[in-house]
Design a protein around this motif. Structure first.
Motif, PDB file in Angstrom:
ATOM      1  N   LYS A  52       0.600  -0.832  -0.483  1.00  0.00           N
ATOM      2  CA  LYS A  52       0.207  -0.045  -0.119  1.00  0.00           C
ATOM      3  C   LYS A  52       1.129   1.455  -0.143  1.00  0.00           C
ATOM      4  CE  LYS A  52      -3.573  -2.521   2.760  1.00  0.00           C
ATOM      5  NZ  LYS A  52      -4.435  -2.152   4.149  1.00  0.00           N
ATOM      6  N   GLY A  53       0.109   2.500   0.011  1.00  0.00           N
ATOM      7  CA  GLY A  53       0.417   3.749  -0.494  1.00  0.00           C
ATOM      8  C   GLY A  53       1.404   4.034   1.331  1.00  0.00           C
ATOM      9  N   GLU A  54       1.093   3.620   2.144  1.00  0.00           N
ATOM     10  CA  GLU A  54       2.196   3.272   3.165  1.00  0.00           C
ATOM     11  C   GLU A  54       3.348   2.952   3.506  1.00  0.00           C
ATOM     12  OE1 GLU A  54      -2.074   1.186   4.853  1.00  0.00           O
ATOM     13  OE2 GLU A  54      -1.496   3.397   3.176  1.00  0.00           O
ATOM     14  N   ASP A  55       3.134   1.810   2.514  1.00  0.00           N
ATOM     15  CA  ASP A  55       4.155   1.046   3.105  1.00  0.00           C
ATOM     16  C   ASP A  55       6.320   2.161   2.212  1.00  0.00           C
ATOM     17  OD1 ASP A  55       2.915  -1.202   3.937  1.00  0.00           O
ATOM     18  OD2 ASP A  55       2.791  -1.448   2.380  1.00  0.00           O
ATOM     19  N   TRP A  56       5.027   2.499   1.458  1.00  0.00           N
ATOM     20  CA  TRP A  56       6.041   3.252   0.390  1.00  0.00           C
ATOM     21  C   TRP A  56       7.216   4.491   1.548  1.00  0.00           C
ATOM     22  CZ3 TRP A  56       8.586   3.420  -4.286  1.00  0.00           C
ATOM     23  CH2 TRP A  56       9.534   4.960  -4.344  1.00  0.00           C
ATOM     24  N   GLY A  61      16.249  10.829  -4.576  1.00  0.00           N
ATOM     25  CA  GLY A  61      17.507  11.627  -4.512  1.00  0.00           C
ATOM     26  C   GLY A  61      17.719  11.683  -2.667  1.00  0.00           C
ATOM     27  N   GLU A  62      16.267  10.552  -2.343  1.00  0.00           N
ATOM     28  CA  GLU A  62      16.676  10.875  -0.892  1.00  0.00           C
ATOM     29  C   GLU A  62      18.396   9.939  -0.216  1.00  0.00           C
ATOM     30  OE1 GLU A  62      12.944  12.235   0.948  1.00  0.00           O
ATOM     31  OE2 GLU A  62      12.281  11.160   0.090  1.00  0.00           O
ATOM     32  N   VAL A  63      17.622   8.899  -0.175  1.00  0.00           N
ATOM     33  CA  VAL A  63      18.686   7.487  -0.364  1.00  0.00           C
ATOM     34  C   VAL A  63      20.151   7.648  -0.550  1.00  0.00           C
ATOM     35  CG1 VAL A  63      18.805   5.269   0.094  1.00  0.00           C
ATOM     36  CG2 VAL A  63      17.113   6.462  -0.267  1.00  0.00           C
ATOM     37  N   LYS A  64      20.540   7.324   0.410  1.00  0.00           N
ATOM     38  CA  LYS A  64      22.306   7.211   0.651  1.00  0.00           C
ATOM     39  C   LYS A  64      22.739   6.048   1.250  1.00  0.00           C
ATOM     40  CE  LYS A  64      22.608  11.785  -0.971  1.00  0.00           C
ATOM     41  NZ  LYS A  64      22.729  11.870  -2.448  1.00  0.00           N
ATOM     42  N   PHE A  65      23.193   5.143   0.082  1.00  0.00           N
ATOM     43  CA  PHE A  65      24.775   4.427   0.122  1.00  0.00           C
ATOM     44  C   PHE A  65      25.593   4.272   0.399  1.00  0.00           C
ATOM     45  CE2 PHE A  65      20.668   1.755  -1.210  1.00  0.00           C
ATOM     46  CZ  PHE A  65      19.974   1.254   0.826  1.00  0.00           C
ATOM     47  N   ASP A  66      26.244   5.897   1.144  1.00  0.00           N
ATOM     48  CA  ASP A  66      27.873   5.713   0.799  1.00  0.00           C
ATOM     49  C   ASP A  66      28.685   4.812   2.081  1.00  0.00           C
ATOM     50  OD1 ASP A  66      26.066   7.349   2.190  1.00  0.00           O
ATOM     51  OD2 ASP A  66      27.821   9.143   2.840  1.00  0.00           O
ATOM     52  N   GLN A  67      27.784   4.746   3.078  1.00  0.00           N
ATOM     53  CA  GLN A  67      28.466   3.842   3.873  1.00  0.00           C
ATOM     54  C   GLN A  67      28.946   2.520   4.076  1.00  0.00           C
ATOM     55  OE1 GLN A  67      30.178   5.559   6.031  1.00  0.00           O
ATOM     56  NE2 GLN A  67      29.683   7.788   5.537  1.00  0.00           N
ATOM     57  N   GLY A 121      14.231  -3.727  -8.167  1.00  0.00           N
ATOM     58  CA  GLY A 121      14.414  -2.629  -9.051  1.00  0.00           C
ATOM     59  C   GLY A 121      12.860  -1.509  -7.854  1.00  0.00           C
ATOM     60  N   ARG A 122      12.377  -1.830  -6.787  1.00  0.00           N
ATOM     61  CA  ARG A 122      12.122  -1.276  -5.894  1.00  0.00           C
ATOM     62  C   ARG A 122      12.976  -0.536  -4.931  1.00  0.00           C
ATOM     63  NH1 ARG A 122       6.405   0.208  -3.851  1.00  0.00           N
ATOM     64  NH2 ARG A 122       6.220   0.492  -2.158  1.00  0.00           N
ATOM     65  N   LEU A 123      14.173  -1.270  -4.707  1.00  0.00           N
ATOM     66  CA  LEU A 123      15.116   0.275  -4.231  1.00  0.00           C
ATOM     67  C   LEU A 123      15.146   0.746  -5.232  1.00  0.00           C
ATOM     68  CD1 LEU A 123      17.129   0.301  -2.191  1.00  0.00           C
ATOM     69  CD2 LEU A 123      19.025  -1.527  -2.939  1.00  0.00           C
ATOM     70  N   MET A 124      15.620   0.831  -6.155  1.00  0.00           N
ATOM     71  CA  MET A 124      16.458   1.471  -7.639  1.00  0.00           C
ATOM     72  C   MET A 124      14.594   2.776  -7.411  1.00  0.00           C
ATOM     73  SD  MET A 124      17.025   1.229 -11.385  1.00  0.00           S
ATOM     74  CE  MET A 124      15.343   1.462 -11.814  1.00  0.00           C
ATOM     75  N   ALA A 125      13.482   2.612  -7.492  1.00  0.00           N
ATOM     76  CA  ALA A 125      12.956   3.420  -7.443  1.00  0.00           C
ATOM     77  C   ALA A 125      13.094   5.005  -5.919  1.00  0.00           C
ATOM     78  CB  ALA A 125      10.980   2.799  -7.001  1.00  0.00           C
TER      79      ALA A 125
END
Length: 415
Positions: free
Chosen positions: A109-113, A141-147, A132-136
């Motif tokens: 559902k929308g709240e899951d996003w 632009g909010e998700v950072k995986f620099d660590q 696919g979901r992670l790429m979305a």
């Protein structure tokens, strides 16, 4: 080897013990020391050998010892069911550990996003996600995986088969160049090795030979064209003592057709495909495990990594693409020295795949032709040659220095 012989944090060992993990399985014994040493790894092991725990346990050990405020490990998987299952296993292992995780997948559902986005931004210790979901989420632009310190590709062959290669490469571009990479795959075709070469750095290799199906499995092959499969299925189930069965179809368009045919015979059957919503999938799986109905019809979404075993029957409505997938599927029946039945339908175009399966089984299986006697017309003629040399075991060539081979016992530890 026992888990307490590994150099694991005592709090993690308490959780491992609470999960009743005492003795390591072969894949765990071979891979956990490599992962703890921080090396890259490519491992080939079939479903049910304990490979999920083989990487989760050392990842949690790293989480305890580093105590980072950022996401330290990313696990990519092909299906939402597998993502949820891994997340639940982390919850069990980390009962005495201050570690967080979240499963990221679509179909909810929308709240899951919003919940997923918040967890990704704030940084759970371990993220388990479908590509696919992670790429979305990452494109926001909010998700950072620099660590990120460790990337895991689980069921890598299945992810490539499902067309996730480009999504995975997109995700990799946003991860730190300096990281540990772990790749687990049930099969190891050339495309997996080529893909591994793009990602892994001087990896150690562990390869467990695919174990043969349990002796208690009655393997039945039936010749049938596509139009004959549904009435043949109905005939075989009519006089069969069915307790619990999964019917695998490679075509999601066939799911409803099979269910309608079974419903006419008064069978209570339900289906799962990639078109099912997450809630529908969860409800169908829960009710099947609780024996609310006897027949589950599914696409390959259920062929790997899902904890549904002890079936009375497994039916391959279509021949699996890979011979190893055949072993994985039918291995869900005849557990714990019980008996079970595996039925496979063979049309003309899938016959070459049967030859590959028999090569892996190291034996021929009788191909039954009964459609004409049932009034369904003649079945396709089996035309694949079966030379005796086909079942000769391959010679024992020496492997590369970093490759570690191990043939597991008949009943590996679960995990």
């Amino acid at each position: 080897m026992q888990f307490n012989e590994l150099n694991l944090h005592e709090n993690l060992l308490a959780g491992v013990d609470a999960m009743n993990f005492i003795q390591t399985s072969p894949v765990q014994e071979l891979t956990i020391p490599i992962i703890l040493a921080g090396k890259d790894l490519i491992a080939s092991a079939q479903t049910g050998t304990g490979k999920t725990a083989a990487y989760l346990i050392p990842l949690l050990d790293q989480v305890i010892r580093t105590k980072s405020n950022h996401t330290s490990a990313l696990v990519l998987v092909p299906t939402r069911e597998l993502a949820k299952q891994i997340d639940e296993q982390i919850e069990g292992f980390s009962y005495f550990v201050d570690a967080t995780s979240i499963a990221i997948y679509g179909g909810g559902k929308g709240e899951d996003w919003d919940q997923q986005r918040k967890a990704l931004v704030q940084g759970a210790d371990i993220i388990i996600a479908t590509p696919g979901r992670l790429m979305a989420h990452m494109k926001s632009g909010e998700v950072k995986f620099d660590q990120i310190k460790c990337l895991v590709l689980d069921e890598a062959d299945k992810m490539l088969d499902m067309g996730f290669a480009d999504d995975i490469l997109f995700i990799l571009k946003h991860l730190p160049a300096k990281r540990q990479n772990l790749m687990f795959s049930a099969t190891m075709p050339k495309k997996i090795r080529d893909f591994a070469n793009k990602i892994l750095r001087n990896p150690e290799e562990v390869k467990l030979a695919t174990s043969k199906p349990a002796e208690g499995i009655d393997q039945q092959f039936y010749l049938a064209n596509d139009m004959q499969k549904v009435p043949l299925l109905a005939h075989l189930l009519k006089d069969t003592n069915v307790e619990s069965v999964i019917i695998f179809s490679s075509q999601k368009m066939m799911i409803d057709k099979i269910i309608r045919a079974l419903t006419k015979l008064k069978w209570d059957a339900r289906g799962i495909s990639s078109d099912s919503t997450q809630q529908e999938r969860e409800n169908v799986l829960r009710d099947f495990k609780n024996k609310q109905y006897k027949i589950l019809v599914a696409t390959d979404v259920l062929s790997r990594g899902i904890d549904i075993n002890n079936l009375s029957h497994v039916i391959n409505f279509d021949v699996p693409r890979d011979a190893e997938d055949y072993i994985h599927r039918i291995g869900r029946t005849a557990r714990a020295e019980t008996t079970g039945t595996a039925i496979t339908f063979i049309n003309e175009k899938d016959q070459y795949r049967i030859a590959n399966i028999e090569r892996l089984l190291e034996k021929e299986v009788e191909k039954q032709n009964i459609t004409e006697s049932l009034g369904l017309g003649p079945a396709p003629e089996y035309k694949v040659s079966s030379p005796k040399t086909r079942f000769k075991k391959p010679s024992n060539n020496k492997n590369k220095s970093k490759r570690r081979n191990f043939r597991p016992a008949r009943k590996p530890s679960e995990g």
